[in-house]
Design a protein around this motif. Structure first.
Motif, PDB file in Angstrom:
ATOM      1  N   THR A 151     -14.448  -1.718 -13.665  1.00 37.42           N
ATOM      2  CA  THR A 151     -13.371  -2.476 -13.020  1.00 37.42           C
ATOM      3  C   THR A 151     -12.468  -3.084 -14.088  1.00 37.42           C
ATOM      4  O   THR A 151     -12.948  -3.739 -15.013  1.00 37.42           O
ATOM      5  CB  THR A 151     -13.953  -3.592 -12.147  1.00 37.42           C
TER       6      THR A 151
ATOM      7  N   PRO B 112      -8.874  -8.500 -14.412  1.00 34.73           N
ATOM      8  CA  PRO B 112      -7.859  -8.943 -13.441  1.00 34.73           C
ATOM      9  C   PRO B 112      -6.568  -9.381 -14.127  1.00 34.73           C
ATOM     10  O   PRO B 112      -6.599 -10.151 -15.087  1.00 34.73           O
ATOM     11  CB  PRO B 112      -8.525 -10.124 -12.746  1.00 34.73           C
TER      12      PRO B 112
ATOM     13  N   TRP C 197      -5.173  -2.861 -10.311  1.00 40.31           N
ATOM     14  CA  TRP C 197      -6.138  -2.675  -9.227  1.00 40.31           C
ATOM     15  C   TRP C 197      -7.410  -3.492  -9.433  1.00 40.31           C
ATOM     16  O   TRP C 197      -7.941  -3.576 -10.549  1.00 40.31           O
ATOM     17  CB  TRP C 197      -6.517  -1.202  -9.103  1.00 40.31           C
ATOM     18  N   GLN C 198      -7.884  -4.071  -8.336  1.00 44.71           N
ATOM     19  CA  GLN C 198      -9.160  -4.764  -8.282  1.00 44.71           C
ATOM     20  C   GLN C 198      -9.889  -4.329  -7.007  1.00 44.71           C
ATOM     21  O   GLN C 198      -9.258  -3.909  -6.033  1.00 44.71           O
ATOM     22  CB  GLN C 198      -8.953  -6.280  -8.263  1.00 44.71           C
TER      23      GLN C 198
ATOM     24  N   THR D 194     -11.412  -4.228  -3.409  1.00 52.46           N
ATOM     25  CA  THR D 194     -10.769  -4.811  -2.227  1.00 52.46           C
ATOM     26  C   THR D 194     -11.789  -5.153  -1.138  1.00 52.46           C
ATOM     27  O   THR D 194     -12.856  -4.546  -1.053  1.00 52.46           O
ATOM     28  CB  THR D 194      -9.731  -3.829  -1.664  1.00 52.46           C
TER      29      THR D 194
ATOM     30  N   ARG E   1      -2.237   0.687  -9.976  1.00 53.28           N
ATOM     31  CA  ARG E   1      -1.495  -0.317  -9.203  1.00 53.28           C
ATOM     32  C   ARG E   1      -2.395  -0.942  -8.134  1.00 53.28           C
ATOM     33  O   ARG E   1      -3.085  -0.238  -7.407  1.00 53.28           O
ATOM     34  CB  ARG E   1      -0.268   0.345  -8.556  1.00 53.28           C
ATOM     35  N   TRP E   2      -2.326  -2.277  -8.059  1.00 53.31           N
ATOM     36  CA  TRP E   2      -3.153  -2.970  -7.083  1.00 53.31           C
ATOM     37  C   TRP E   2      -2.727  -2.660  -5.659  1.00 53.31           C
ATOM     38  O   TRP E   2      -1.598  -2.251  -5.381  1.00 53.31           O
ATOM     39  CB  TRP E   2      -3.199  -4.464  -7.345  1.00 53.31           C
ATOM     40  N   ARG E   3      -3.657  -2.861  -4.742  1.00 51.39           N
ATOM     41  CA  ARG E   3      -3.406  -2.618  -3.326  1.00 51.39           C
ATOM     42  C   ARG E   3      -2.670  -3.808  -2.722  1.00 51.39           C
ATOM     43  O   ARG E   3      -2.743  -4.936  -3.229  1.00 51.39           O
ATOM     44  CB  ARG E   3      -4.725  -2.390  -2.595  1.00 51.39           C
TER      45      ARG E   3
ATOM     46  N   THR F 286      -4.655  -7.075  -2.233  1.00 50.92           N
ATOM     47  CA  THR F 286      -4.859  -7.855  -3.457  1.00 50.92           C
ATOM     48  C   THR F 286      -3.587  -8.611  -3.831  1.00 50.92           C
ATOM     49  O   THR F 286      -3.627  -9.794  -4.180  1.00 50.92           O
ATOM     50  CB  THR F 286      -5.277  -6.936  -4.617  1.00 50.92           C
ATOM     51  N   ALA F 287      -2.467  -7.914  -3.725  1.00 49.57           N
ATOM     52  CA  ALA F 287      -1.186  -8.530  -4.081  1.00 49.57           C
ATOM     53  C   ALA F 287      -0.858  -9.703  -3.159  1.00 49.57           C
ATOM     54  O   ALA F 287      -0.438 -10.778  -3.613  1.00 49.57           O
ATOM     55  CB  ALA F 287      -0.082  -7.480  -4.008  1.00 49.57           C
TER      56      ALA F 287
ATOM     57  N   PRO G 204      -6.825   2.981  -6.406  1.00 52.58           N
ATOM     58  CA  PRO G 204      -5.504   2.345  -6.529  1.00 52.58           C
ATOM     59  C   PRO G 204      -4.479   2.807  -5.496  1.00 52.58           C
ATOM     60  O   PRO G 204      -4.613   3.862  -4.865  1.00 52.58           O
ATOM     61  CB  PRO G 204      -5.081   2.716  -7.950  1.00 52.58           C
ATOM     62  N   ASP G 205      -3.427   2.001  -5.378  1.00 56.89           N
ATOM     63  CA  ASP G 205      -2.395   2.204  -4.358  1.00 56.89           C
ATOM     64  C   ASP G 205      -1.461   3.372  -4.645  1.00 56.89           C
ATOM     65  O   ASP G 205      -1.089   4.099  -3.722  1.00 56.89           O
ATOM     66  CB  ASP G 205      -1.558   0.920  -4.248  1.00 56.89           C
TER      67      ASP G 205
END
Length: 410
Positions: free
Chosen positions: A162, A165, A170-171, A173, A294-296, A299-300, A319-320
């Motif tokens: 992972t 952060p 991406w983290q 979800t 890219r984060w989802r 998460t954003a 990822p998104d």
């Protein structure tokens, strides 16, 4: 390059592939073809049933489709003059049976019964024997060639650390916060792409950009579990297109195959090239996802102003950017448009594993793509930019596959 209409370039690509598919094949008389069981459609359904028994990753199952139908395409093209009908039926059935018996051994009883049913329709003799031998030989050759290609379940889903952060990255979800999936796809061997990053899109919008803010605002409003602006019809679209792309598009490709009036070599080739393109697309998708990380949206949004924001549907663990569902849609649309034309010969109806009892009817191959783009936003699991860029990536990879398909048909 993106192909949206059937112009001279489409006819050129289709013509190149058609010539390769039909090389050395003698035609079957139309009257005879109409009178016999449609062996290609029969074995399409057998393949779908065999794959349905598998719990392997989607790209692994796409690989099984690609290998079995590419072997079938090669085998039917070897038909001696004057024996095409019986030889080709035996060759197609034998190739798919041999490949799938290896790739989905749990389906062996169904595969064996289907093979016997096909062979009972074929008169005993040299054409049948040679067709069986050709199908077996082509399947075994392809299985050997693809050994160690990195598309087995363990290679597709290796342990992936992972990332630390930070904004935009991406983290895991909610609700399970599982580790990243499908990271290994990007390391697999494609069928036709010379480089997995050949069609990698540019980076996603900057977090400070207007486009990013617009994307996130749309998902916040329309993709929330408790959205007050998403309509029931939009919720239905999100739910219908939630399931496996491979499963959803099995019905769409079947419609194209069932409506085709082409000889069996071209029809088998349509199925083969479709899945070859989709394997390569899934590899290219993983490359892009893990290049940008890219984060989802969930998460954003939780990091922004909505710590309790929840999407309508559970976010997949990768990822998104770009959307995998939409790279699949773009590639599928592109192959069908290039090899069949932009519209179906007749309207076709599909169902969905994620909305039992619901059906949707389409007249072309682009309608499912448009619905899929909206669906992932309304599910709350992708930004519209990730969807639209995904479609373009899928189209680019599929165009490459169609252009270079003759290399696989030798």
């Amino acid at each position: 390059m993106t192909l949206l209409t059937v112009g001279s370039r489409h006819r050129g690509l289709a013509g190149i592939v058609a010539a390769a598919l039909l090389a050395g094949v003698s035609a079957t008389a139309p009257a005879a073809a109409a009178a016999k069981v449609d062996t290609a459609l029969q074995w399409y359904d057998v393949t779908a049933a065999a794959i349905a028994t598998s719990t392997r990753p989607q790209v692994t199952n796409s690989r099984a489709w690609a290998i079995s139908w590419l072997a079938a395409t090669r085998a039917v093209r070897t038909a001696p003059v004057g024996t095409a009908r019986h030889y080709q039926d035996a060759a197609l059935a034998s190739a798919v049976h041999t490949a799938l018996s290896n790739l989905t051994p749990e389906a062996a009883p169904t595969l064996d019964a289907a093979l016997q049913a096909t062979l009972r329709r074929i008169p005993d003799g040299r054409a049948e024997e040679r067709g069986i031998a050709a199908g077996q030989a082509q399947a075994r050759s392809l299985l050997a060639q693809r050994t160690g290609d990195g598309l087995d379940p363990a290679s597709v889903n290796p342990a992936y650390p992972t990332p630390e952060p930070r904004p935009g990255i991406w983290q895991p979800t909610p609700p399970s916060f599982g580790t990243a999936q499908q990271a290994g796809n990007r390391l697999a061997t494609p069928f036709l792409l010379d480089r997995v990053d050949r069609y990698r899109p540019g980076p996603p919008p900057a977090l400070t950009s207007k486009r990013y803010r617009t994307d996130l605002a749309e998902v916040r409003a329309y993709g929330a579990a408790d959205s007050v602006v998403r309509t029931p019809q939009q919720t239905d679209t999100a739910t219908f297109w939630l399931g496996s792309s491979l499963t959803l598009y099995t019905g769409i490709l079947r419609a194209a195959l069932a409506q085709s009036t082409h000889p069996v070599a071209r029809r088998a080739g349509l199925v083969a090239i479709f899945h070859v393109a989709l394997v390569d697309t899934q590899i290219a998708t993983s490359d892009a996802k893990y290049a940008y990380l890219r984060w989802r949206p969930v998460t954003a949004l939780r990091a922004d102003t909505d710590p309790d924001w929840t999407p309508l549907h559970t976010t997949p663990a990768h990822p998104d950017y770009p959307s995998g569902h939409n790279t699949y849609s773009g590639a599928a649309e592109q192959v069908l448009t290039a090899l069949v034309g932009p519209r179906a010969r007749q309207p076709y109806t599909i169902d969905s594993p994620s909305q039992p009892g619901a059906t949707r009817t389409y007249h072309d191959w682009r309608g499912p793509t448009l619905d899929n783009v909206d669906a992932r936003v309304w599910s709350g699991i992708h930004t519209r930019t990730a969807d639209e860029v995904g479609v373009e990536l899928g189209r680019d990879v599929a165009e490459h596959a169609v252009r270079h398909a003759p290399r696989l048909l030798r």
